[in-house]
Scaffold this active site. Structure first.
Site, PDB file in Angstrom:
ATOM      1  N   ARG A 110      83.350  92.999  49.769  1.00  0.00           N
ATOM      2  CA  ARG A 110      82.104  93.217  50.498  1.00  0.00           C
ATOM      3  C   ARG A 110      80.928  93.250  49.530  1.00  0.00           C
ATOM      4  O   ARG A 110      81.041  93.739  48.396  1.00  0.00           O
ATOM      5  CB  ARG A 110      82.203  94.552  51.244  1.00  0.00           C
ATOM      6  CG  ARG A 110      81.006  94.914  52.117  1.00  0.00           C
ATOM      7  CD  ARG A 110      80.827  93.955  53.252  1.00  0.00           C
ATOM      8  NE  ARG A 110      80.015  94.521  54.337  1.00  0.00           N
ATOM      9  CZ  ARG A 110      79.319  93.791  55.191  1.00  0.00           C
ATOM     10  NH1 ARG A 110      79.308  92.471  55.076  1.00  0.00           N
ATOM     11  NH2 ARG A 110      78.637  94.361  56.167  1.00  0.00           N
ATOM     12  N   THR A 384      79.733  84.806  60.625  1.00  0.00           N
ATOM     13  CA  THR A 384      80.971  85.123  59.943  1.00  0.00           C
ATOM     14  C   THR A 384      81.960  84.032  60.277  1.00  0.00           C
ATOM     15  O   THR A 384      81.791  83.301  61.238  1.00  0.00           O
ATOM     16  CB  THR A 384      81.467  86.496  60.442  1.00  0.00           C
ATOM     17  OG1 THR A 384      80.464  87.463  60.180  1.00  0.00           O
ATOM     18  CG2 THR A 384      82.764  86.931  59.791  1.00  0.00           C
ATOM     19  N   THR A 402      81.662  86.507  55.312  1.00  0.00           N
ATOM     20  CA  THR A 402      80.422  86.380  56.074  1.00  0.00           C
ATOM     21  C   THR A 402      79.202  86.303  55.166  1.00  0.00           C
ATOM     22  O   THR A 402      79.250  86.719  54.002  1.00  0.00           O
ATOM     23  CB  THR A 402      80.258  87.588  57.024  1.00  0.00           C
ATOM     24  OG1 THR A 402      79.102  87.409  57.845  1.00  0.00           O
ATOM     25  CG2 THR A 402      80.128  88.886  56.255  1.00  0.00           C
ATOM     26  N   ASP A 426      73.094  95.178  57.491  1.00  0.00           N
ATOM     27  CA  ASP A 426      74.235  95.923  58.026  1.00  0.00           C
ATOM     28  C   ASP A 426      74.212  97.402  57.658  1.00  0.00           C
ATOM     29  O   ASP A 426      75.067  98.167  58.116  1.00  0.00           O
ATOM     30  CB  ASP A 426      75.549  95.296  57.536  1.00  0.00           C
ATOM     31  CG  ASP A 426      76.089  94.274  58.527  1.00  0.00           C
ATOM     32  OD1 ASP A 426      75.486  94.119  59.601  1.00  0.00           O
ATOM     33  OD2 ASP A 426      77.112  93.644  58.232  1.00  0.00           O
ATOM     34  N   SER A 455      80.861  97.133  57.618  1.00  0.00           N
ATOM     35  CA  SER A 455      81.147  95.824  58.200  1.00  0.00           C
ATOM     36  C   SER A 455      81.949  95.982  59.477  1.00  0.00           C
ATOM     37  O   SER A 455      82.659  96.976  59.662  1.00  0.00           O
ATOM     38  CB  SER A 455      81.951  94.981  57.201  1.00  0.00           C
ATOM     39  OG  SER A 455      82.435  93.801  57.818  1.00  0.00           O
ATOM     40  N   GLY A 476      81.525  87.300  64.730  1.00  0.00           N
ATOM     41  CA  GLY A 476      80.845  87.778  65.927  1.00  0.00           C
ATOM     42  C   GLY A 476      80.138  89.107  65.810  1.00  0.00           C
ATOM     43  O   GLY A 476      79.896  89.764  66.823  1.00  0.00           O
ATOM     44  N   GLY A 477      79.784  89.565  64.585  1.00  0.00           N
ATOM     45  CA  GLY A 477      79.067  90.829  64.472  1.00  0.00           C
ATOM     46  C   GLY A 477      79.893  91.975  65.031  1.00  0.00           C
ATOM     47  O   GLY A 477      81.090  92.070  64.818  1.00  0.00           O
TER      48      GLY A 477
END
Length: 577
Positions: A110, A384, A402, A426, A455, A476-477
């Site tokens: 990440r 993503t 992503t 985010d 995330s 898709g968030g």
């Protein structure tokens, strides 16, 4: 089989998919069922967003590489052929089952907040499409770490397919052409001076729209990938590429420095583990919220006991939505970077889910505000990609990565050719900023220098009796977790074969806003069940777009044991041999 034997498939569909005549494709067997295509193979399988990405992984498997080798090749090929989400300028999570008795692990790559970040840096300027929105990228470090620990072929061998795609060019599919045109169109909303590099790198040279069959060449990206092939992770975080990033950040008042790049580290973490109806579920741990939130949902649904005979009934959907509502509340309250936030151990316990389930009213929707607890609250008037890989020895990879929104920050490093993320979005931007529109302001995910932003990525590995049976995940968030939940429920609770489980319509509830959103396709298109749910107090809205893109692999017994299914919602392809 992933589906339980001798059960009636409850969705009113007949399980014919795996019994239809086969069409040979290469060394794999493909068949169409509904809108998706299943591919069956015995030696290996790769399912990703583009044919080029899946082919790159499949070729590596055929050359004797393992699933991690193929995953690296696929991820980097997607960075070339699906730049709206495939990336070296973002980050993600790779779930790995070594397949030899060793434990499942998660490679956390990440992005992190630059050292110059501050908690209130977005209070006055919430622009997500500039250089300040960029987190320190983690993809290259993560892929390199996964390969270092679990790969088989030389690093350069698994990177070169992407180099060749960028350097020599590739022929666009209709989905790729559409994605590129969409990315260039998005530049209308961005500072024109900042957008020049993306238009230069990815726009068609004559200014017209890309078309299926056009050939795209990316020379700057090829040079960057060649440096990564030659020097490993140092080819990105040090040397010429790092210098280009540093110069571009200074030029455009970004926050990332060479120190940020040099200090970045990917991490191998213990995955979140739980069970559901006899299946072992392995999911990404914090700073991903995917694994914990998914297991809370599944644990609650075990308590509420879905009725397989009822399929997509109002009773079953009411239970699913109420589980989603409670799990997303726990996500908001507790989850963040584990190096900065204390995350309760009890969240994924069966006992905790039992307590959450006691607040369920079988006849009435819960008011989301009733679940606030001590969370401060106010009222107000993404992109993503996922891929799955398995090799002949059973090593399995479920990877989601992503750059946040579609085309990320829409910034491209001059001379380096790759799109930068806008992952700083985010974080929770405003202290105590939770509201009924979905903004979250809890402390666990506030901005801190060097911190990884929370995330929703949710790559998962499902096992039964110690053997992998399903690899899945989605873009898709915040909908990602619920897309994965839908796939798991369809296969494990409702006994759908994988192609029908992927094709089936999906729904989403994320606590706030307090509304069920659903795809208007298949059994959900104009269904009477929505009127029944409204009568129970739910607000219901159809999506204007498809939910997710779950490129998945099921593992069965006998010939053609690997079943790869590419989700039709955004294109994609399964490649097996």
């Amino acid at each position: 089989m992933i589906c339980k034997k001798n059960n009636t498939w409850v969705m009113g569909l007949i399980v014919l998919g795996l019994c239809l005549p086969f069409l040979t494709v290469g060394k794999a067997i493909a068949q169409a069922s509904g809108k998706v295509v299943s591919v069956r193979a015995d030696q290996g399988m790769v399912v990703s967003q583009t044919p080029h990405g899946s082919e790159a992984g499949r070729v590596i498997l055929e050359k004797g590489g393992n699933a991690v080798d193929a995953a690296v090749a696929t991820a980097l090929a997607l960075a070339v052929t699906w730049p709206e989400a495939g990336n070296i300028g973002g980050g993600g999570f790779m779930m790995i089952d070594p397949g030899d008795g060793r434990d499942v692990v998660c490679v956390d790559y990440r992005e992190v907040a630059p050292l110059a970040s501050t908690e209130d840096m977005y209070v006055k300027d919430g622009n997500r499409h500039n250089y300040k929105a960029v987190g320190v990228p983690g993809t290259v470090a993560g892929l390199y770490l996964a390969h270092e620990k679990y790969g088989k072929l030389p690093w350069k061998d698994v990177v070169m397919p992407a180099v060749e795609l960028a350097r020599d060019g590739f022929v666009l599919t209709s989905w790729e052409a559409h994605s590129l045109n969409s990315g260039v169109k998005k530049l209308d909303d961005v500072d024109k001076a900042l957008a020049l590099n993306l238009r230069k790198a990815y726009g068609k040279p004559d200014g017209t729209n890309w078309q299926e069959g056009d050939r795209m060449v990316l020379p700057d990206l090829a040079k960057t990938l060649q440096a990564i092939a030659d020097h490993g992770a140092d080819g990105f975080y040090k040397g010429a590429v790092a210098e280009l990033i540093d110069k571009d950040m200074k030029r455009h008042k970004g926050l990332i420095t060479r120190e940020d790049l040099a200090k970045y580290r990917a991490v191998i973490r213990k995955p979140i583990h739980g069970t559901f109806q006899g299946y072992d579920i392995y999911g990404a741990p914090p700073p991903s919220s995917g694994g914990i939130t998914l297991l809370i949902e599944l644990n609650i649904l075990e308590q509420l006991e879905l009725d397989p005979a009822q399929g997509y009934s109002a009773e079953n959907l009411h239970k699913i939505v109420e589980a989603m509502r409670r799990a997303y509340r726990e996500r908001a309250a507790h989850l963040g970077d584990p190096d900065f936030a204390d995350i309760p151990d009890y969240l994924t316990s069966k006992d905790y889910a039992r307590g959450l389930a006691t607040t369920f009213n079988p006849q009435k929707a819960t008011d989301s505000e009733a679940l606030l607890g001590d969370i401060k609250f106010s009222r107000k008037g993404k992109d993503t990609t996922h891929f799955s890989v398995i090799d002949k020895d059973g090593m399995a990879v479920s990877n989601t990565y992503t750059i946040e929104q579609s085309w990320g920050s829409r910034m491209v490093i001059e001379g380096a050719g790759f799109v930068l993320n806008n992952e700083m979005g985010d974080f929770n931007w405003f202290v105590d900023g939770t509201n009924d529109q979905g903004s979250i302001g809890t402390a666990a995910n506030l901005i801190r220098p060097g911190k990884r932003m929370l995330s929703s990525q949710c790559p998962v590995i499902l096992k039964r009796d110690g053997k992998v049976v399903l690899l899945t995940g989605s873009p898709g968030g915040r909908t990602i977790i619920n897309t994965v939940l839908c796939v798991i429920l369809n296969t494990c609770a409702f006994d759908m074969p994988l192609d029908e489980a992927i094709d089936a319509p999906r729904l989403h509830h994320q606590w706030f806003p307090d509304v069920i959103r659903h795809e208007a396709r298949g059994e959900f298109d104009g269904a009477k069940v929505w009127d029944e749910l409204k009568a129970m107090g739910h607000e219901v809205q159809p999506f204007e777009w498809a939910q997710g893109s779950a490129h998945s692999i099921a593992v069965t017994e006998g010939p053609g044991r690997y079943i790869g299914v590419a989700d039709d919602r955004r294109g994609g392809k399964a490649e097996g041999y």
